[in-house]
Design a protein around this motif. Structure first.
Motif, mmCIF file in Angstrom:
data_model
loop_
_atom_site.group_PDB
_atom_site.id
_atom_site.type_symbol
_atom_site.label_atom_id
_atom_site.label_comp_id
_atom_site.label_asym_id
_atom_site.label_seq_id
_atom_site.Cartn_x
_atom_site.Cartn_y
_atom_site.Cartn_z
ATOM 1 N N ARG A 134 0.734 -1.141 0.014
ATOM 2 C CA ARG A 134 -0.166 0.042 0.170
ATOM 3 C C ARG A 134 0.768 1.324 0.045
ATOM 4 N NH1 ARG A 134 -2.909 1.838 4.010
ATOM 5 N NH2 ARG A 134 -1.473 0.869 5.371
ATOM 6 N N PRO A 135 0.520 2.288 -0.732
ATOM 7 C CA PRO A 135 1.266 3.382 -0.744
ATOM 8 C C PRO A 135 0.991 4.248 0.368
ATOM 9 C CG PRO A 135 -0.813 3.916 -2.036
ATOM 10 C CD PRO A 135 -0.821 2.488 -1.689
ATOM 11 N N VAL A 136 2.060 4.675 1.394
ATOM 12 C CA VAL A 136 1.806 5.191 2.826
ATOM 13 C C VAL A 136 2.248 6.591 2.881
ATOM 14 C CG1 VAL A 136 1.816 3.139 4.095
ATOM 15 C CG2 VAL A 136 3.789 3.854 3.574
ATOM 16 N N GLY A 137 3.240 6.908 1.679
ATOM 17 C CA GLY A 137 3.607 8.172 1.863
ATOM 18 C C GLY A 137 4.493 8.335 0.477
ATOM 19 N N ALA A 138 5.381 9.453 0.304
ATOM 20 C CA ALA A 138 5.881 9.826 -1.164
ATOM 21 C C ALA A 138 7.370 10.510 -0.586
ATOM 22 C CB ALA A 138 5.239 10.483 -1.737
ATOM 23 N N ILE A 139 8.334 10.529 -1.442
ATOM 24 C CA ILE A 139 9.419 11.300 -1.273
ATOM 25 C C ILE A 139 9.922 11.987 -2.592
ATOM 26 C CG2 ILE A 139 11.077 9.371 -1.733
ATOM 27 C CD1 ILE A 139 12.919 10.265 0.389
ATOM 28 N N GLY A 140 10.267 13.398 -2.517
ATOM 29 C CA GLY A 140 10.290 14.047 -3.847
ATOM 30 C C GLY A 140 11.266 15.247 -3.605
ATOM 31 N N VAL A 141 11.440 15.911 -4.557
ATOM 32 C CA VAL A 141 12.077 17.050 -4.937
ATOM 33 C C VAL A 141 11.099 18.214 -5.295
ATOM 34 C CG1 VAL A 141 14.465 16.151 -4.774
ATOM 35 C CG2 VAL A 141 13.337 16.770 -6.854
ATOM 36 N N ALA A 142 11.390 19.622 -5.238
ATOM 37 C CA ALA A 142 10.557 20.768 -5.436
ATOM 38 C C ALA A 142 11.405 21.732 -5.793
ATOM 39 C CB ALA A 142 9.431 20.811 -4.805
ATOM 40 N N GLY A 143 11.063 22.669 -6.956
ATOM 41 C CA GLY A 143 11.944 23.784 -7.092
ATOM 42 C C GLY A 143 11.013 24.558 -8.106
ATOM 43 N N LEU A 144 11.443 25.807 -8.155
ATOM 44 C CA LEU A 144 10.705 26.888 -9.120
ATOM 45 C C LEU A 144 11.112 26.395 -10.425
ATOM 46 C CD1 LEU A 144 11.924 30.218 -7.621
ATOM 47 C CD2 LEU A 144 9.779 29.233 -7.541
ATOM 48 N N THR A 145 9.881 26.532 -11.367
ATOM 49 C CA THR A 145 9.937 25.978 -12.967
ATOM 50 C C THR A 145 11.235 26.370 -13.783
ATOM 51 O OG1 THR A 145 8.403 27.792 -13.525
ATOM 52 C CG2 THR A 145 7.324 25.681 -12.772
ATOM 53 N N PHE A 146 11.739 27.537 -13.353
ATOM 54 C CA PHE A 146 12.780 28.046 -14.106
ATOM 55 C C PHE A 146 14.033 27.424 -13.771
ATOM 56 C CE2 PHE A 146 12.613 31.429 -10.816
ATOM 57 C CZ PHE A 146 14.148 31.523 -10.607
ATOM 58 N N THR A 147 14.150 26.929 -12.594
ATOM 59 C CA THR A 147 15.215 26.233 -12.128
ATOM 60 C C THR A 147 15.105 24.672 -12.145
ATOM 61 O OG1 THR A 147 14.826 26.247 -9.894
ATOM 62 C CG2 THR A 147 15.792 28.138 -10.626
ATOM 63 N N LEU A 148 13.960 24.369 -12.085
ATOM 64 C CA LEU A 148 13.888 22.670 -12.360
ATOM 65 C C LEU A 148 12.892 22.652 -13.556
ATOM 66 C CD1 LEU A 148 13.865 19.848 -11.433
ATOM 67 C CD2 LEU A 148 12.009 20.392 -9.546
ATOM 68 N N GLY A 149 13.501 22.467 -14.701
ATOM 69 C CA GLY A 149 12.752 22.467 -15.856
ATOM 70 C C GLY A 149 12.074 21.148 -16.039
ATOM 71 N N ALA A 150 11.490 21.020 -16.958
ATOM 72 C CA ALA A 150 10.466 19.638 -17.373
ATOM 73 C C ALA A 150 11.377 18.542 -17.687
ATOM 74 C CB ALA A 150 9.460 19.829 -18.556
ATOM 75 N N ASP A 151 12.507 18.935 -18.670
ATOM 76 C CA ASP A 151 13.370 17.873 -18.984
ATOM 77 C C ASP A 151 14.364 17.521 -17.759
ATOM 78 O OD1 ASP A 151 12.392 17.932 -21.506
ATOM 79 O OD2 ASP A 151 14.121 19.385 -22.352
ATOM 80 N N THR A 152 14.809 18.330 -16.701
ATOM 81 C CA THR A 152 15.493 18.196 -15.761
ATOM 82 C C THR A 152 14.653 17.148 -14.711
ATOM 83 O OG1 THR A 152 16.676 20.062 -15.995
ATOM 84 C CG2 THR A 152 16.874 19.008 -13.785
ATOM 85 N N ALA A 153 13.486 17.669 -14.610
ATOM 86 C CA ALA A 153 12.553 16.743 -13.833
ATOM 87 C C ALA A 153 12.594 15.410 -13.946
ATOM 88 C CB ALA A 153 10.983 17.499 -13.529
ATOM 89 N N GLU A 154 12.539 15.142 -15.558
ATOM 90 C CA GLU A 154 12.525 13.771 -15.932
ATOM 91 C C GLU A 154 13.818 13.218 -15.625
ATOM 92 O OE1 GLU A 154 9.887 12.181 -17.223
ATOM 93 O OE2 GLU A 154 8.340 13.688 -17.209
#
Length: 277
Positions: free
Chosen positions: A226-246
């Motif tokens: 079962r999914p009990v949580g999540a781990i991740g990173v977040a940033g402004l779109t101009f520093t964390l671009g779509a390609d970089t996110a992938e």
């Protein structure tokens, strides 16, 4: 007597339930939840608005919590009290999740340069348990203790990508919360996004909940899958671009798999290969 009747009606109606059904414990928990929100101290009127309780009820509750050390009256409003701070610290120190997640969050932050988050699921919300920020730069508005809806956030979508159809439907029916999503949520679009996240093992979300913010997250599972949580990173779109996110997706997915395994998930069902177990 009339004032008490009106107050009970206000409290019940604001909660979306039958008037008078909220107990004193429910109200105290609502006030504590509002009290630990970011950017405190909070004014009494703000706490009343956030909880949907009458101001008189909030005032009495804060007085009781203050006498017990769980709240404190400070210049500008009310803040958490010393006993609540002590309990929170003790709970985090005793938590297996926090002990295992913290080094992974530091590693994610160092490898990506962005804010790293760990959240656990509570109903149709994700509750942030721990956050590691960069030494410099923009700080995300979501802090430890904050809650976000599952359907329009990266962390939430990561969780929903491993959840059942009933959980997805319930999340879609839930109110979006504050701040409201930047864009409306289309059920068909969400299901497509969840299918993609389930296939690749991580979710990418852009500006759905908070303008100019992009996030990458992967689900953390319990011993039953079962999914009990999540781990991740977040940033402004101009520093964390779509390609970089992938590109960061597999890194985040690996961190989630490591945390899942550390918490007791069988190694044969890890998420490191993506997809559903």
């Amino acid at each position: 007597m009339q004032r008490a009747v009106n107050e009970a009606a206000d409290d019940g109606a604001a909660a979306g339930s039958t008037p008078g059904t909220r107990t004193a414990v429910d109200k105290a928990l609502d006030v504590l939840t509002a009290l630990v929100r970011p950017d405190g101290p909070h004014r009494l009127s703000d706490i009343a608005r956030h909880t949907g309780l009458a101001k008189a009820t909030v005032h009495r509750t804060l007085h009781t919590l203050g006498e017990s050390g769980y709240a404190a009256a400070v210049p500008g409003g009310y803040d958490v009290g010393p006993r609540l701070l002590g309990m929170a610290s003790a709970a985090l120190a005793a938590s297996r999740e926090s002990r295992f997640a913290r080094p992974l969050l530091h590693d994610l932050q160092q490898r990506t340069g962005h804010t790293a988050h760990y959240a656990v699921r509570h109903g149709d919300r994700a509750v942030y348990v721990d956050t590691v920020d960069p030494d410099r730069g923009y700080r995300m508005s979501t802090r430890a203790g904050g809650e976000v809806p599952l359907h329009c956030t990266g962390m939430g979508r990561a969780i929903l990508s491993r959840a059942g159809a009933a959980d997805v439907a319930a999340a879609l029916a839930a109110p979006p919360g504050d701040p409201a999503p930047h864009l409306p949520t289309d059920p068909a679009e969400l299901r497509r996004a969840l299918a993609t996240a389930a296939e690749q093992g991580f979710a990418v979300e852009s500006e759905r909940y908070e303008p100019h913010v992009r996030s990458v997250a992967a689900p953390v599972l319990d011993a039953t899958g079962r999914p009990v949580g999540a781990i991740g990173v977040a940033g402004l779109t101009f520093t964390l671009g779509a390609d970089t996110a992938e590109l960061y997706g597999p890194i985040v997915r690996d961190a989630a798999a490591r945390l899942t395994e550390a918490l007791g998930r069988p190694a044969a069902l890890r998420l490191s290969e993506g997809g559903r177990a």
